[in-house]
Design a protein around this motif. Structure first.
Motif, mmCIF file in Angstrom:
data_model
loop_
_atom_site.group_PDB
_atom_site.id
_atom_site.type_symbol
_atom_site.label_atom_id
_atom_site.label_comp_id
_atom_site.label_asym_id
_atom_site.label_seq_id
_atom_site.Cartn_x
_atom_site.Cartn_y
_atom_site.Cartn_z
ATOM 1 N N LYS A 9 0.818 -1.208 0.000
ATOM 2 C CA LYS A 9 0.000 0.000 0.000
ATOM 3 C C LYS A 9 0.856 1.264 0.000
ATOM 4 N N GLU A 10 2.115 1.118 0.360
ATOM 5 C CA GLU A 10 2.999 2.279 0.440
ATOM 6 C C GLU A 10 3.566 2.589 -0.939
ATOM 7 N N LYS A 11 3.286 3.757 -1.444
ATOM 8 C CA LYS A 11 3.782 4.184 -2.753
ATOM 9 C C LYS A 11 4.595 5.457 -2.589
ATOM 10 N N PRO A 12 5.926 5.322 -2.584
ATOM 11 C CA PRO A 12 6.768 6.499 -2.352
ATOM 12 C C PRO A 12 6.719 7.494 -3.497
ATOM 13 N N PHE A 13 6.280 7.056 -4.664
ATOM 14 C CA PHE A 13 6.171 7.964 -5.808
ATOM 15 C C PHE A 13 5.050 7.487 -6.715
ATOM 16 N N LYS A 14 4.605 8.370 -7.572
ATOM 17 C CA LYS A 14 3.487 8.077 -8.470
ATOM 18 C C LYS A 14 3.962 8.181 -9.910
ATOM 19 N N ILE A 15 3.810 7.081 -10.655
ATOM 20 C CA ILE A 15 4.184 7.052 -12.057
ATOM 21 C C ILE A 15 2.960 7.395 -12.898
ATOM 22 N N PRO A 16 3.046 8.372 -13.781
ATOM 23 C CA PRO A 16 1.895 8.704 -14.629
ATOM 24 C C PRO A 16 1.561 7.547 -15.570
ATOM 25 N N THR A 17 0.303 7.434 -15.915
ATOM 26 C CA THR A 17 -0.137 6.368 -16.811
ATOM 27 C C THR A 17 -0.096 6.840 -18.259
ATOM 28 N N GLY A 18 -0.175 5.881 -19.168
ATOM 29 C CA GLY A 18 -0.198 6.222 -20.580
ATOM 30 C C GLY A 18 1.128 5.958 -21.248
ATOM 31 N N ARG A 19 1.243 6.418 -22.478
ATOM 32 C CA ARG A 19 2.475 6.248 -23.234
ATOM 33 C C ARG A 19 3.022 7.610 -23.639
ATOM 34 N N GLY A 20 4.194 7.587 -24.171
ATOM 35 C CA GLY A 20 4.801 8.840 -24.605
ATOM 36 C C GLY A 20 6.112 9.086 -23.909
ATOM 37 N N PRO A 21 6.886 10.042 -24.393
ATOM 38 C CA PRO A 21 8.218 10.313 -23.824
ATOM 39 C C PRO A 21 8.190 10.786 -22.377
ATOM 40 N N TYR A 22 7.135 11.506 -21.989
ATOM 41 C CA TYR A 22 7.097 11.992 -20.603
ATOM 42 C C TYR A 22 6.960 10.836 -19.624
ATOM 43 N N VAL A 23 6.069 9.872 -19.931
ATOM 44 C CA VAL A 23 5.892 8.706 -19.060
ATOM 45 C C VAL A 23 7.191 7.910 -18.981
ATOM 46 N N ARG A 24 7.859 7.757 -20.119
ATOM 47 C CA ARG A 24 9.134 7.037 -20.127
ATOM 48 C C ARG A 24 10.181 7.768 -19.279
ATOM 49 N N ALA A 25 10.206 9.079 -19.362
ATOM 50 C CA ALA A 25 11.147 9.866 -18.561
ATOM 51 C C ALA A 25 10.905 9.657 -17.072
ATOM 52 N N LYS A 26 9.653 9.639 -16.659
ATOM 53 C CA LYS A 26 9.325 9.452 -15.243
ATOM 54 C C LYS A 26 9.708 8.055 -14.768
ATOM 55 N N GLN A 27 9.537 7.050 -15.638
ATOM 56 C CA GLN A 27 9.943 5.693 -15.269
ATOM 57 C C GLN A 27 11.456 5.620 -15.062
#
Length: 284
Positions: A9-27
């Motif tokens: 249940k503990e999520k130290p960070f939130k990864i945005p959903t979807g595709r695209g360069p921004y999501v890849r950058a966050k990963q």
């Protein structure tokens, strides 16, 4: 139903959903911890107009972590025109922080004055009296008075870095009039000490200690204020003791009594008499 349920249940960070360069950058940034790679993908997101505002802000934060402050400054200057009016204030705050980090004090002072001017002309906060912000990871509301005192405090600190303690003192006094806090009060006292005004510095520190600010940040400032108060008290005691000893020494030296000093001046050694005679003869 073991211990793994609680940790999931503990999520130290939130990864945005979807595709695209921004999501890849966050990963890359948050999951793979590849900061250099994340910067490349943030650049790609900006160029492809994929969540430009978030990509620019996140990239600048990563660059700051890597001490690439000059690159971060140029990135904001180059791409802020692609961001909305609502994003400009947060970009300004990032820029001021970057100027501070890399020692570009003149630019920092200029931007702080611009932000203060917006407040005085009613252009800050989009005409509202408060704004939403985040402090230590928590959402909060900031008033115009609080923001003004914060900016004045930052401006005072910038002046201190230049060694301009008179300007810093004036700014900190204004900040304390608007919204007193322990940190600004402490810095005001430091300015007064630098100017040699120990009694005024002592009064300011006493005022800070008596107000008893409660937040964690100001608690640390109060600790520093307590140490500074002890140093001021010690300096004042030493100064008063030195003055007292000096007066006692002067009073005890008989040579400074007027009648004896006059008598001393009248008793010239023979060598001086010879020099005077020789000088008179040469004049003839």
């Amino acid at each position: 139903m073991g211990g793994g349920g609680g940790s999931s249940k503990e999520k130290p960070f939130k990864i945005p959903t979807g595709r695209g360069p921004y999501v890849r950058a966050k990963q890359l940034q948050l999951v793979e911890k590849d900061l250099d790679g994340s910067i490349l993908w943030f650049w790609k997101a900006i160029n492809e107009r994929d969540r430009v505002e978030s990509a620019l802000k996140d990239m600048v934060v990563v660059m700051k972590q890597q001490d690439r402050t000059e690159e971060a400054i140029e990135a904001i200057k180059s791409f802020r025109h692609l961001c909305s009016n609502q994003a400009q204030e947060s970009l300004d705050n990032l820029l001021i922080d970057l100027y501070k980090k890399c020692g570009r004090v003149e630019e920092q002072i200029m931007m702080l004055k611009q932000k203060l001017r917006k407040i005085y002309t009613g252009k800050a906060f989009n005409g509202k009296t408060t704004k939403s912000a985040r402090s230590h990871g928590k959402k909060c509301h900031v008033s115009i008075k609080q923001e003004t005192a914060r900016l004045l405090g930052n401006l005072g600190w910038a002046y201190m870095q230049q060694g301009n303690f008179i300007a810093a003192e004036a700014v900190y006094r204004k900040a304390q009039m608007i919204e007193p806090n322990a940190n600004n009060g402490y810095n005001l006292s430091v300015c007064l000490i630098k100017e040699g005004h120990y009694d005024e510095a002592r009064a300011v520190i006493i005022d800070v200690l008596n107000q008893g600010f409660s937040s964690e940040t100001e608690g640390k400032a109060l600790q520093r204020a307590g140490k500074l108060f002890a140093e001021i008290e010690h300096s004042l005691q030493v100064s008063h003791m030195s003055m007292r000893l000096g007066e006692e020494m002067l009073n005890s030296l008989d040579i400074f009594k007027e009648e004896e000093w006059a008598s001393f001046k009248s008793k010239r050694l023979p060598v001086f008499e010879e020099i005077s005679t020789f000088r008179d003869q040469m004049a003839l």
